[in-house]
Design a protein around this motif. Structure first.
Motif, PDB file in Angstrom:
ATOM      1  N   PRO A  24       0.845  -1.205   0.000  1.00  0.00           N
ATOM      2  CA  PRO A  24       0.000   0.000   0.000  1.00  0.00           C
ATOM      3  C   PRO A  24       0.876   1.249   0.000  1.00  0.00           C
ATOM      4  O   PRO A  24       1.818   1.356   0.791  1.00  0.00           O
ATOM      5  N   VAL A  25       0.589   2.180  -0.885  1.00  0.00           N
ATOM      6  CA  VAL A  25       1.416   3.382  -1.016  1.00  0.00           C
ATOM      7  C   VAL A  25       0.545   4.627  -1.098  1.00  0.00           C
ATOM      8  O   VAL A  25      -0.613   4.567  -1.510  1.00  0.00           O
ATOM      9  N   THR A  26       1.125   5.744  -0.697  1.00  0.00           N
ATOM     10  CA  THR A  26       0.504   7.053  -0.861  1.00  0.00           C
ATOM     11  C   THR A  26       1.207   7.786  -1.990  1.00  0.00           C
ATOM     12  O   THR A  26       2.440   7.858  -2.015  1.00  0.00           O
ATOM     13  N   VAL A  27       0.435   8.319  -2.916  1.00  0.00           N
ATOM     14  CA  VAL A  27       0.989   9.065  -4.048  1.00  0.00           C
ATOM     15  C   VAL A  27       1.099  10.538  -3.654  1.00  0.00           C
ATOM     16  O   VAL A  27       0.112  11.158  -3.258  1.00  0.00           O
ATOM     17  N   ILE A  28       2.308  11.080  -3.760  1.00  0.00           N
ATOM     18  CA  ILE A  28       2.562  12.466  -3.350  1.00  0.00           C
ATOM     19  C   ILE A  28       3.170  13.234  -4.519  1.00  0.00           C
ATOM     20  O   ILE A  28       4.193  12.816  -5.074  1.00  0.00           O
ATOM     21  N   GLU A  29       2.543  14.335  -4.887  1.00  0.00           N
ATOM     22  CA  GLU A  29       3.104  15.239  -5.891  1.00  0.00           C
ATOM     23  C   GLU A  29       4.090  16.164  -5.195  1.00  0.00           C
ATOM     24  O   GLU A  29       3.722  16.916  -4.288  1.00  0.00           O
ATOM     25  N   THR A  30       5.347  16.106  -5.612  1.00  0.00           N
ATOM     26  CA  THR A  30       6.400  16.844  -4.904  1.00  0.00           C
ATOM     27  C   THR A  30       6.971  17.937  -5.799  1.00  0.00           C
ATOM     28  O   THR A  30       7.909  17.714  -6.557  1.00  0.00           O
ATOM     29  N   LEU A 101      15.046  14.576  -5.588  1.00  0.00           N
ATOM     30  CA  LEU A 101      15.790  14.878  -4.362  1.00  0.00           C
ATOM     31  C   LEU A 101      15.825  13.657  -3.443  1.00  0.00           C
ATOM     32  O   LEU A 101      16.774  13.465  -2.684  1.00  0.00           O
ATOM     33  N   PHE A 102      14.775  12.835  -3.519  1.00  0.00           N
ATOM     34  CA  PHE A 102      14.719  11.599  -2.739  1.00  0.00           C
ATOM     35  C   PHE A 102      14.926  10.397  -3.657  1.00  0.00           C
ATOM     36  O   PHE A 102      14.681  10.465  -4.855  1.00  0.00           O
ATOM     37  N   GLN A 103      15.367   9.289  -3.057  1.00  0.00           N
ATOM     38  CA  GLN A 103      15.624   8.063  -3.821  1.00  0.00           C
ATOM     39  C   GLN A 103      14.818   6.924  -3.245  1.00  0.00           C
ATOM     40  O   GLN A 103      14.401   6.970  -2.088  1.00  0.00           O
ATOM     41  N   ALA A 104      14.604   5.904  -4.055  1.00  0.00           N
ATOM     42  CA  ALA A 104      13.895   4.715  -3.595  1.00  0.00           C
ATOM     43  C   ALA A 104      14.646   4.070  -2.429  1.00  0.00           C
ATOM     44  O   ALA A 104      15.882   4.124  -2.364  1.00  0.00           O
ATOM     45  N   ASP A 105      13.890   3.476  -1.504  1.00  0.00           N
ATOM     46  CA  ASP A 105      14.408   2.818  -0.291  1.00  0.00           C
ATOM     47  C   ASP A 105      14.903   3.812   0.764  1.00  0.00           C
ATOM     48  O   ASP A 105      15.423   3.397   1.788  1.00  0.00           O
ATOM     49  N   GLU A 106      14.722   5.104   0.510  1.00  0.00           N
ATOM     50  CA  GLU A 106      15.110   6.110   1.505  1.00  0.00           C
ATOM     51  C   GLU A 106      13.995   6.283   2.526  1.00  0.00           C
ATOM     52  O   GLU A 106      12.816   6.086   2.229  1.00  0.00           O
ATOM     53  N   SER A 107      14.348   6.640   3.760  1.00  0.00           N
ATOM     54  CA  SER A 107      13.361   6.867   4.823  1.00  0.00           C
ATOM     55  C   SER A 107      13.078   8.357   4.953  1.00  0.00           C
ATOM     56  O   SER A 107      14.007   9.173   4.949  1.00  0.00           O
ATOM     57  N   VAL A 108      11.789   8.704   5.071  1.00  0.00           N
ATOM     58  CA  VAL A 108      11.395  10.107   5.188  1.00  0.00           C
ATOM     59  C   VAL A 108      10.389  10.274   6.323  1.00  0.00           C
ATOM     60  O   VAL A 108       9.729   9.322   6.733  1.00  0.00           O
ATOM     61  N   VAL A 177      10.371   5.309   1.008  1.00  0.00           N
ATOM     62  CA  VAL A 177      10.084   5.719  -0.363  1.00  0.00           C
ATOM     63  C   VAL A 177      10.179   4.482  -1.254  1.00  0.00           C
ATOM     64  O   VAL A 177      11.232   3.845  -1.335  1.00  0.00           O
ATOM     65  N   ILE A 178       9.082   4.129  -1.904  1.00  0.00           N
ATOM     66  CA  ILE A 178       9.040   2.932  -2.744  1.00  0.00           C
ATOM     67  C   ILE A 178       9.488   3.232  -4.171  1.00  0.00           C
ATOM     68  O   ILE A 178      10.238   2.467  -4.781  1.00  0.00           O
ATOM     69  N   LYS A 179       9.034   4.374  -4.714  1.00  0.00           N
ATOM     70  CA  LYS A 179       9.342   4.685  -6.105  1.00  0.00           C
ATOM     71  C   LYS A 179       9.360   6.193  -6.308  1.00  0.00           C
ATOM     72  O   LYS A 179       8.615   6.919  -5.656  1.00  0.00           O
ATOM     73  N   VAL A 180      10.212   6.655  -7.203  1.00  0.00           N
ATOM     74  CA  VAL A 180      10.290   8.066  -7.578  1.00  0.00           C
ATOM     75  C   VAL A 180      10.057   8.178  -9.082  1.00  0.00           C
ATOM     76  O   VAL A 180      10.755   7.536  -9.868  1.00  0.00           O
ATOM     77  N   ASP A 181       9.054   8.960  -9.485  1.00  0.00           N
ATOM     78  CA  ASP A 181       8.732   9.180 -10.904  1.00  0.00           C
ATOM     79  C   ASP A 181       9.019  10.641 -11.226  1.00  0.00           C
ATOM     80  O   ASP A 181       8.217  11.529 -10.936  1.00  0.00           O
ATOM     81  N   LEU A 182      10.171  10.883 -11.836  1.00  0.00           N
ATOM     82  CA  LEU A 182      10.584  12.258 -12.117  1.00  0.00           C
ATOM     83  C   LEU A 182       9.753  12.885 -13.221  1.00  0.00           C
ATOM     84  O   LEU A 182       9.522  14.097 -13.224  1.00  0.00           O
ATOM     85  N   ASP A 183       9.291  12.060 -14.188  1.00  0.00           N
ATOM     86  CA  ASP A 183       8.498  12.604 -15.297  1.00  0.00           C
ATOM     87  C   ASP A 183       7.190  13.228 -14.796  1.00  0.00           C
ATOM     88  O   ASP A 183       6.783  14.292 -15.248  1.00  0.00           O
TER      89      ASP A 183
END
Length: 211
Positions: A24-30, A101-108, A177-183
């Motif tokens: 389960p993930v939360t989608v965040i526009e950063t 700025l953040f990477q996958a597997d990073e803790s926030v 952080v599970i995934k980062v989508d830069l696009d």
């Protein structure tokens, strides 16, 4: 390294990892977030950057805030948040910070204003147990004993009572952080974060689980 972004909660969904397990993930526009101000130890006593998020028309900004952006030679932003950083030399006013700025597997750590629940009783607000539900008990969902009688003839401070619930600043720590989508400029964070859909979030590197 201390770092952070302002984000917007889009909602929750689920994805599958390589082993086929559901996450389960939360989608965040950063962002993109713009560096509006830089604070240093010499002038302010600490190192920090102020970020702006979401463009807003000048007519919707009060004069002091308008002057703040004019000084930085930037267009006004709707949301401002401050983030402590280790080194301010890595930032300049006008820089744009994005999801990478953040990477996958990073803790926030994610901070936001929690959902409002209105006026609630002690069972919902504090998790207290109810009384017997039989007709003769006459005691079901009330707060319980108020304490002393003749002395001190008042309700002691700190008694858990019904009242307004929610709309508080809540921080959830050590979210992965599970995934980062830069696009699309979004990040997927495992689990839930405070606030309703559309809530403004403050996302920063975890203080208890630094790598």
């Amino acid at each position: 390294m201390e770092k952070g972004l302002i984000g917007k909660k889009i909602g929750m969904t689920q994805i599958f990892n390589e082993k086929g397990a559901v996450i389960p993930v939360t989608v965040i526009e950063t962002g993109p977030c713009t560096v509006v101000q830089i604070k240093g130890i010499e002038n302010d006593g600490y190192n920090a950057i102020q970020l702006g998020f979401v463009d807003v028309k000048e007519k919707h900004v009060v004069k002091p805030i308008k002057g703040h952006f004019n000084k930085a030679k930037l267009s006004p932003k709707k949301h401002l948040r401050e983030f402590r950083v280790d080194n301010i030399e890595n930032y300049k006013v006008g820089n744009e910070l994005k999801a990478d700025l953040f990477q996958a597997d990073e803790s926030v750590d994610v901070q936001a204003i929690s959902k409002g629940k209105g006026f609630q009783g002690v069972i919902k607000r504090h998790g207290q147990h109810r009384g017997p539900m039989a007709h003769g008990s006459m005691y079901h969902r009330r707060p319980g004993s108020m304490g002393a009688c003749a002395t001190p003839s008042r309700v002691l401070k700190g008694k858990k009572l019904p009242g307004h619930m929610g709309v508080e600043t809540v921080t959830i720590q050590n979210l992965k952080v599970i995934k980062v989508d830069l696009d699309k400029n979004i990040i997927l964070v495992k689990g839930s974060v405070p606030g309703p859909k559309g809530a403004i979030l403050k996302i920063k590197s975890s203080i208890k689980n630094k790598k």
